[in-house]
Design a protein around this motif. Sequence first.
Motif, PDB file in Angstrom:
ATOM      1  N   VAL A   1       0.842  -1.200   0.000  1.00 43.32           N
ATOM      2  CA  VAL A   1       0.000   0.000   0.000  1.00 43.32           C
ATOM      3  C   VAL A   1       0.878   1.251   0.000  1.00 43.32           C
ATOM      4  O   VAL A   1       0.736   2.117  -0.857  1.00 43.32           O
ATOM      5  N   ALA A   2       1.780   1.336   0.979  1.00 38.98           N
ATOM      6  CA  ALA A   2       2.621   2.527   1.104  1.00 38.98           C
ATOM      7  C   ALA A   2       3.788   2.231   2.030  1.00 38.98           C
ATOM      8  O   ALA A   2       3.728   1.304   2.839  1.00 38.98           O
ATOM      9  N   ASN A   3       4.840   3.027   1.892  1.00 41.21           N
ATOM     10  CA  ASN A   3       5.907   2.957   2.887  1.00 41.21           C
ATOM     11  C   ASN A   3       6.470   4.338   3.150  1.00 41.21           C
ATOM     12  O   ASN A   3       6.135   5.318   2.457  1.00 41.21           O
ATOM     13  N   ILE A   4       7.312   4.408   4.175  1.00 46.90           N
ATOM     14  CA  ILE A   4       7.833   5.694   4.617  1.00 46.90           C
ATOM     15  C   ILE A   4       9.238   5.486   5.149  1.00 46.90           C
ATOM     16  O   ILE A   4       9.521   4.477   5.795  1.00 46.90           O
ATOM     17  N   ASN A   5      10.105   6.438   4.842  1.00 43.57           N
ATOM     18  CA  ASN A   5      11.484   6.269   5.303  1.00 43.57           C
ATOM     19  C   ASN A   5      11.584   6.614   6.779  1.00 43.57           C
ATOM     20  O   ASN A   5      10.604   7.023   7.416  1.00 43.57           O
ATOM     21  N   TRP A   6      12.769   6.456   7.340  1.00 39.82           N
ATOM     22  CA  TRP A   6      12.925   6.556   8.786  1.00 39.82           C
ATOM     23  C   TRP A   6      12.541   7.929   9.329  1.00 39.82           C
ATOM     24  O   TRP A   6      11.974   8.041  10.406  1.00 39.82           O
ATOM     25  N   SER A   7      12.798   8.979   8.561  1.00 40.12           N
ATOM     26  CA  SER A   7      12.549  10.329   9.067  1.00 40.12           C
ATOM     27  C   SER A   7      11.116  10.773   8.847  1.00 40.12           C
ATOM     28  O   SER A   7      10.647  11.728   9.477  1.00 40.12           O
ATOM     29  N   GLY A   8      10.423  10.108   7.934  1.00 47.21           N
ATOM     30  CA  GLY A   8       9.067  10.518   7.599  1.00 47.21           C
ATOM     31  C   GLY A   8       9.004  11.509   6.463  1.00 47.21           C
ATOM     32  O   GLY A   8       7.918  11.891   6.035  1.00 47.21           O
ATOM     33  N   ARG A   9      10.157  11.905   5.945  1.00 49.69           N
ATOM     34  CA  ARG A   9      10.164  12.926   4.884  1.00 49.69           C
ATOM     35  C   ARG A   9       9.918  12.354   3.503  1.00 49.69           C
ATOM     36  O   ARG A   9       9.575  13.085   2.575  1.00 49.69           O
ATOM     37  N   ASN A  10      10.087  11.052   3.374  1.00 45.43           N
ATOM     38  CA  ASN A  10       9.918  10.426   2.063  1.00 45.43           C
ATOM     39  C   ASN A  10       8.929   9.282   2.139  1.00 45.43           C
ATOM     40  O   ASN A  10       9.014   8.448   3.040  1.00 45.43           O
ATOM     41  N   THR A  11       8.038   9.254   1.170  1.00 45.77           N
ATOM     42  CA  THR A  11       7.009   8.228   1.140  1.00 45.77           C
ATOM     43  C   THR A  11       6.860   7.668  -0.278  1.00 45.77           C
ATOM     44  O   THR A  11       7.245   8.301  -1.257  1.00 45.77           O
ATOM     45  N   ASP A  12       6.279   6.488  -0.329  1.00 48.89           N
ATOM     46  CA  ASP A  12       6.028   5.837  -1.607  1.00 48.89           C
ATOM     47  C   ASP A  12       4.685   5.143  -1.513  1.00 48.89           C
ATOM     48  O   ASP A  12       4.340   4.594  -0.457  1.00 48.89           O
ATOM     49  N   TYR A  13       3.932   5.148  -2.608  1.00 50.39           N
ATOM     50  CA  TYR A  13       2.601   4.576  -2.618  1.00 50.39           C
ATOM     51  C   TYR A  13       2.397   3.678  -3.827  1.00 50.39           C
ATOM     52  O   TYR A  13       2.945   3.942  -4.901  1.00 50.39           O
ATOM     53  N   ALA A  14       1.558   2.670  -3.646  1.00 51.08           N
ATOM     54  CA  ALA A  14       1.070   1.944  -4.804  1.00 51.08           C
ATOM     55  C   ALA A  14       0.250   2.934  -5.625  1.00 51.08           C
ATOM     56  O   ALA A  14      -0.441   3.792  -5.070  1.00 51.08           O
ATOM     57  N   ASP A  15       0.308   2.786  -6.938  1.00 51.08           N
ATOM     58  CA  ASP A  15      -0.304   3.784  -7.822  1.00 51.08           C
ATOM     59  C   ASP A  15      -1.767   4.042  -7.501  1.00 51.08           C
ATOM     60  O   ASP A  15      -2.220   5.191  -7.510  1.00 51.08           O
ATOM     61  N   SER A  16      -2.500   3.003  -7.213  1.00 43.34           N
ATOM     62  CA  SER A  16      -3.943   3.159  -7.013  1.00 43.34           C
ATOM     63  C   SER A  16      -4.277   3.854  -5.696  1.00 43.34           C
ATOM     64  O   SER A  16      -5.427   4.231  -5.462  1.00 43.34           O
ATOM     65  N   LYS A  17      -3.278   4.036  -4.823  1.00 40.65           N
ATOM     66  CA  LYS A  17      -3.535   4.630  -3.513  1.00 40.65           C
ATOM     67  C   LYS A  17      -3.120   6.108  -3.470  1.00 40.65           C
ATOM     68  O   LYS A  17      -3.484   6.825  -2.531  1.00 40.65           O
ATOM     69  N   LYS A  18      -2.367   6.535  -4.462  1.00 38.62           N
ATOM     70  CA  LYS A  18      -1.903   7.917  -4.470  1.00 38.62           C
ATOM     71  C   LYS A  18      -3.081   8.875  -4.479  1.00 38.62           C
ATOM     72  O   LYS A  18      -4.024   8.707  -5.236  1.00 38.62           O
ATOM     73  N   GLY A  19      -3.009   9.871  -3.625  1.00 41.08           N
ATOM     74  CA  GLY A  19      -4.060  10.877  -3.554  1.00 41.08           C
ATOM     75  C   GLY A  19      -5.164  10.542  -2.582  1.00 41.08           C
ATOM     76  O   GLY A  19      -5.878  11.440  -2.129  1.00 41.08           O
ATOM     77  N   ARG A  20      -5.345   9.275  -2.245  1.00 45.79           N
ATOM     78  CA  ARG A  20      -6.394   8.895  -1.285  1.00 45.79           C
ATOM     79  C   ARG A  20      -5.810   8.493   0.059  1.00 45.79           C
ATOM     80  O   ARG A  20      -6.441   8.692   1.093  1.00 45.79           O
ATOM     81  N   PHE A  21      -4.623   7.889   0.032  1.00 51.94           N
ATOM     82  CA  PHE A  21      -3.997   7.402   1.264  1.00 51.94           C
ATOM     83  C   PHE A  21      -2.773   8.243   1.587  1.00 51.94           C
ATOM     84  O   PHE A  21      -2.050   8.685   0.695  1.00 51.94           O
ATOM     85  N   THR A  22      -2.539   8.434   2.878  1.00 51.53           N
ATOM     86  CA  THR A  22      -1.362   9.168   3.334  1.00 51.53           C
ATOM     87  C   THR A  22      -0.717   8.416   4.490  1.00 51.53           C
ATOM     88  O   THR A  22      -1.374   8.145   5.499  1.00 51.53           O
ATOM     89  N   ILE A  23       0.548   8.082   4.325  1.00 54.34           N
ATOM     90  CA  ILE A  23       1.296   7.425   5.393  1.00 54.34           C
ATOM     91  C   ILE A  23       2.124   8.485   6.113  1.00 54.34           C
ATOM     92  O   ILE A  23       2.636   9.425   5.495  1.00 54.34           O
ATOM     93  N   SER A  24       2.247   8.323   7.418  1.00 48.54           N
ATOM     94  CA  SER A  24       3.049   9.241   8.216  1.00 48.54           C
ATOM     95  C   SER A  24       3.588   8.482   9.421  1.00 48.54           C
ATOM     96  O   SER A  24       3.175   7.355   9.695  1.00 48.54           O
ATOM     97  N   ARG A  25       4.510   9.120  10.116  1.00 52.55           N
ATOM     98  CA  ARG A  25       5.066   8.479  11.312  1.00 52.55           C
ATOM     99  C   ARG A  25       5.439   9.537  12.326  1.00 52.55           C
ATOM    100  O   ARG A  25       5.717  10.696  11.980  1.00 52.55           O
ATOM    101  N   ASP A  26       5.473   9.098  13.571  1.00 55.20           N
ATOM    102  CA  ASP A  26       5.902   9.938  14.680  1.00 55.20           C
ATOM    103  C   ASP A  26       6.851   9.090  15.513  1.00 55.20           C
ATOM    104  O   ASP A  26       6.413   8.285  16.344  1.00 55.20           O
ATOM    105  N   ASN A  27       8.138   9.261  15.269  1.00 54.74           N
ATOM    106  CA  ASN A  27       9.125   8.425  15.965  1.00 54.74           C
ATOM    107  C   ASN A  27       9.181   8.724  17.464  1.00 54.74           C
ATOM    108  O   ASN A  27       9.569   7.862  18.255  1.00 54.74           O
ATOM    109  N   ALA A  28       8.809   9.909  17.855  1.00 59.53           N
ATOM    110  CA  ALA A  28       8.791  10.235  19.281  1.00 59.53           C
ATOM    111  C   ALA A  28       7.738   9.414  20.019  1.00 59.53           C
ATOM    112  O   ALA A  28       7.877   9.126  21.214  1.00 59.53           O
ATOM    113  N   LYS A  29       6.686   9.035  19.294  1.00 59.10           N
ATOM    114  CA  LYS A  29       5.613   8.226  19.877  1.00 59.10           C
ATOM    115  C   LYS A  29       5.674   6.774  19.437  1.00 59.10           C
ATOM    116  O   LYS A  29       4.814   5.984  19.817  1.00 59.10           O
TER     117      LYS A  29
END
Length: 125
Positions: free
Chosen positions: A46-74
């Motif tokens: 579906v999607a992935n995210i690099n360690w810092s959260g600044r870079n993401t990648d999505y399966a084509d069909s999910k772009k624009g509808r799905f958003t991946i994010s992370r909070d390493n502090a939590k």
Amino acid sequence: QLQASGGGLVQAGGSLRLSCAYSGRTFSSYVMGWFRQAPGKEREFVANINWSGRNTDYADSKKGRFTISRDNAKNMVYLQMNSLKPEDTAVYYCAAGRITSVYYILRAVRDYDYWGQGTQVTVSS
């Protein structure tokens, strides 16, 4: 250890936010991903995210509808899903890949060594 939550039943066009809590390793340095598996189908990226959260990648069909994010502090990874469709119905899994800068190549199930238990998302028409 990875623990996914936030799934449920939603009508088409609705939204859900999935959460994944990670612990036990330095997953804050890992590429993290979301996959899903519908009945009778293979698990898909579906999607992935690099360690810092600044870079993401999505399966084509999910772009624009799905958003991946992370909070390493939590120690959390999220998947915001909007404009949901019945075909989005599946069990959603969070996963930890590895420590790498080339996050965008980690799209296969075999690229991820650690998996959560999955959370069911059902979208009604």
